[in-house]
Write a protein that holds these residues in place. Sequence first.
Motif, mmCIF file in Angstrom:
data_model
loop_
_atom_site.group_PDB
_atom_site.id
_atom_site.type_symbol
_atom_site.label_atom_id
_atom_site.label_comp_id
_atom_site.label_asym_id
_atom_site.label_seq_id
_atom_site.Cartn_x
_atom_site.Cartn_y
_atom_site.Cartn_z
ATOM 1 N N ILE A 57 50.131 47.549 48.506
ATOM 2 C CA ILE A 57 49.278 46.259 49.036
ATOM 3 C C ILE A 57 48.182 46.491 47.888
ATOM 4 C CG2 ILE A 57 50.156 46.304 51.280
ATOM 5 C CD1 ILE A 57 47.736 47.610 51.960
ATOM 6 N N ARG A 58 47.931 47.247 47.009
ATOM 7 C CA ARG A 58 46.839 47.304 46.152
ATOM 8 C C ARG A 58 46.485 45.837 45.832
ATOM 9 N NH1 ARG A 58 46.482 48.033 40.530
ATOM 10 N NH2 ARG A 58 44.422 48.831 39.776
ATOM 11 N N GLY A 59 47.620 45.083 45.024
ATOM 12 C CA GLY A 59 47.510 43.846 44.405
ATOM 13 C C GLY A 59 46.925 42.764 45.365
ATOM 14 N N SER A 60 47.299 42.939 46.832
ATOM 15 C CA SER A 60 46.679 41.856 47.770
ATOM 16 C C SER A 60 45.302 42.283 48.085
ATOM 17 C CB SER A 60 47.513 42.099 49.026
ATOM 18 O OG SER A 60 48.985 41.604 48.816
ATOM 19 N N LEU A 61 45.099 43.841 47.998
ATOM 20 C CA LEU A 61 43.527 43.971 48.470
ATOM 21 C C LEU A 61 42.550 43.824 47.465
ATOM 22 C CD1 LEU A 61 44.153 47.626 49.963
ATOM 23 C CD2 LEU A 61 43.496 45.732 51.085
ATOM 24 N N ILE A 62 42.901 43.506 46.147
ATOM 25 C CA ILE A 62 42.621 43.370 44.740
ATOM 26 C C ILE A 62 42.035 41.635 45.120
ATOM 27 C CG2 ILE A 62 42.354 42.737 42.469
ATOM 28 C CD1 ILE A 62 43.869 45.324 41.916
ATOM 29 N N GLN A 63 42.882 40.963 45.287
ATOM 30 C CA GLN A 63 42.696 39.578 45.710
ATOM 31 C C GLN A 63 41.818 39.229 46.811
ATOM 32 O OE1 GLN A 63 46.937 38.966 46.625
ATOM 33 N NE2 GLN A 63 47.290 39.187 44.525
ATOM 34 N N VAL A 64 41.826 39.927 48.012
ATOM 35 C CA VAL A 64 40.739 39.852 49.125
ATOM 36 C C VAL A 64 39.358 40.206 48.458
ATOM 37 C CG1 VAL A 64 39.966 40.695 51.182
ATOM 38 C CG2 VAL A 64 42.429 40.122 50.801
ATOM 39 N N PHE A 65 39.368 41.363 47.673
ATOM 40 C CA PHE A 65 38.250 41.796 47.161
ATOM 41 C C PHE A 65 37.315 40.490 46.072
ATOM 42 C CE2 PHE A 65 35.927 43.616 43.496
ATOM 43 C CZ PHE A 65 35.009 44.168 43.995
ATOM 44 N N CYS A 66 38.419 39.958 45.165
ATOM 45 C CA CYS A 66 37.660 38.899 44.738
ATOM 46 C C CYS A 66 36.782 37.842 45.555
ATOM 47 C CB CYS A 66 38.933 38.491 43.812
ATOM 48 S SG CYS A 66 39.723 39.281 42.423
ATOM 49 N N VAL A 67 37.609 37.312 46.740
ATOM 50 C CA VAL A 67 36.960 36.651 47.423
ATOM 51 C C VAL A 67 35.759 36.871 47.871
ATOM 52 C CG1 VAL A 67 37.204 35.169 49.757
ATOM 53 C CG2 VAL A 67 39.251 35.637 48.062
ATOM 54 N N ILE A 68 35.500 38.146 48.373
ATOM 55 C CA ILE A 68 34.372 38.830 48.818
ATOM 56 C C ILE A 68 33.248 38.867 47.773
ATOM 57 C CG2 ILE A 68 33.368 41.010 49.722
ATOM 58 C CD1 ILE A 68 36.150 41.543 51.031
ATOM 59 N N PHE A 69 33.761 39.363 46.742
ATOM 60 C CA PHE A 69 32.784 39.416 45.492
ATOM 61 C C PHE A 69 32.330 37.994 44.802
ATOM 62 C CE2 PHE A 69 32.396 39.378 40.721
ATOM 63 C CZ PHE A 69 31.420 40.057 40.627
ATOM 64 N N GLY A 70 33.150 37.146 45.200
ATOM 65 C CA GLY A 70 32.557 35.692 44.840
ATOM 66 C C GLY A 70 31.793 35.095 45.913
#
Length: 308
Positions: A111-124
Amino acid sequence: MQTPQNLDNLITLVLVLTPLFIGFALPLNKTLIHYSEKMLGYLVYIILTLIGIELAQVEGLGNQINDIILYVGVLSVLTIGCGLAGLMIFDRLVPWRPLVKTATTEHKVSIRGSLIQVFCVIFGFLIGGVLPVSMMPPENTMTGLLMFLILLVGIGLNGSGITLKEVLLSKRGMQTSVIFTLSVLMGGVIFWLLFDEVTLPQSLALASGFGWYSLSAIVMTDAYGAVWGSIALFNDLVREFFALLFIPLFMRKYPSAAVGLGGATSLDFTLPVIQQSGGLGIVPLAISFGFIINIVAPVLMVVFASFG
């Protein structure tokens, strides 16, 4: 006589579909396909970061967090649950097994890819909280990125090696797509019945993401604001998490339902999981289904969102 609003809706639909068919019609080579796939990955991260920035600009967001969590939770259960139930009944009534049977390999869920996507939203979101208004992205940035995203998806569909004729001739793929679409939309109808503040077209538009989180987030943000865009985003990300974890579990008895769990991602992100848990024989169904859903999703989202 056509109203300006209807004209805007028509223009939006054209903006979404034209790049898709341009990408599908372009003469391709391996270099173009390689770079388009690479750019698509980076573009998704950029879009998710921008969505996080826009979400940070919403006034009184803290007071809406509980509502967002509630909406995402209920919408996810309904859209995933109804789609899964519809296809499980289909598998029971019309059993089907892949023509080619291969030994399945043990699948390690990542689920690494999905976690990165969530991180992008949080980072933004964190960037948006400190970014001066003068440095905010231009108003039409998301529309431009959406068109580029759709173009790259069209190139990807073209590069998949499958033709429209092959897709349409796949009876099981067509049947799975229709049942999945109607079942998930029924989940949207139930969501509308549960929440008075949500209109029927809005519920159907939210349900029509079918796991395509980058597209649904942009369309819903443009139509209903950043809060609903984030709800659409996380609803479709939940589908991705769920699919990664449960496709192998459903594959043995309910192959169509297992493929349907991935929604639009069954053509790319969840395809390796589908292949590893169902063998090579399941791949044509996954590609046919994913191809159709990737075309249907943007059309339904834009059409439903145009009605309010």
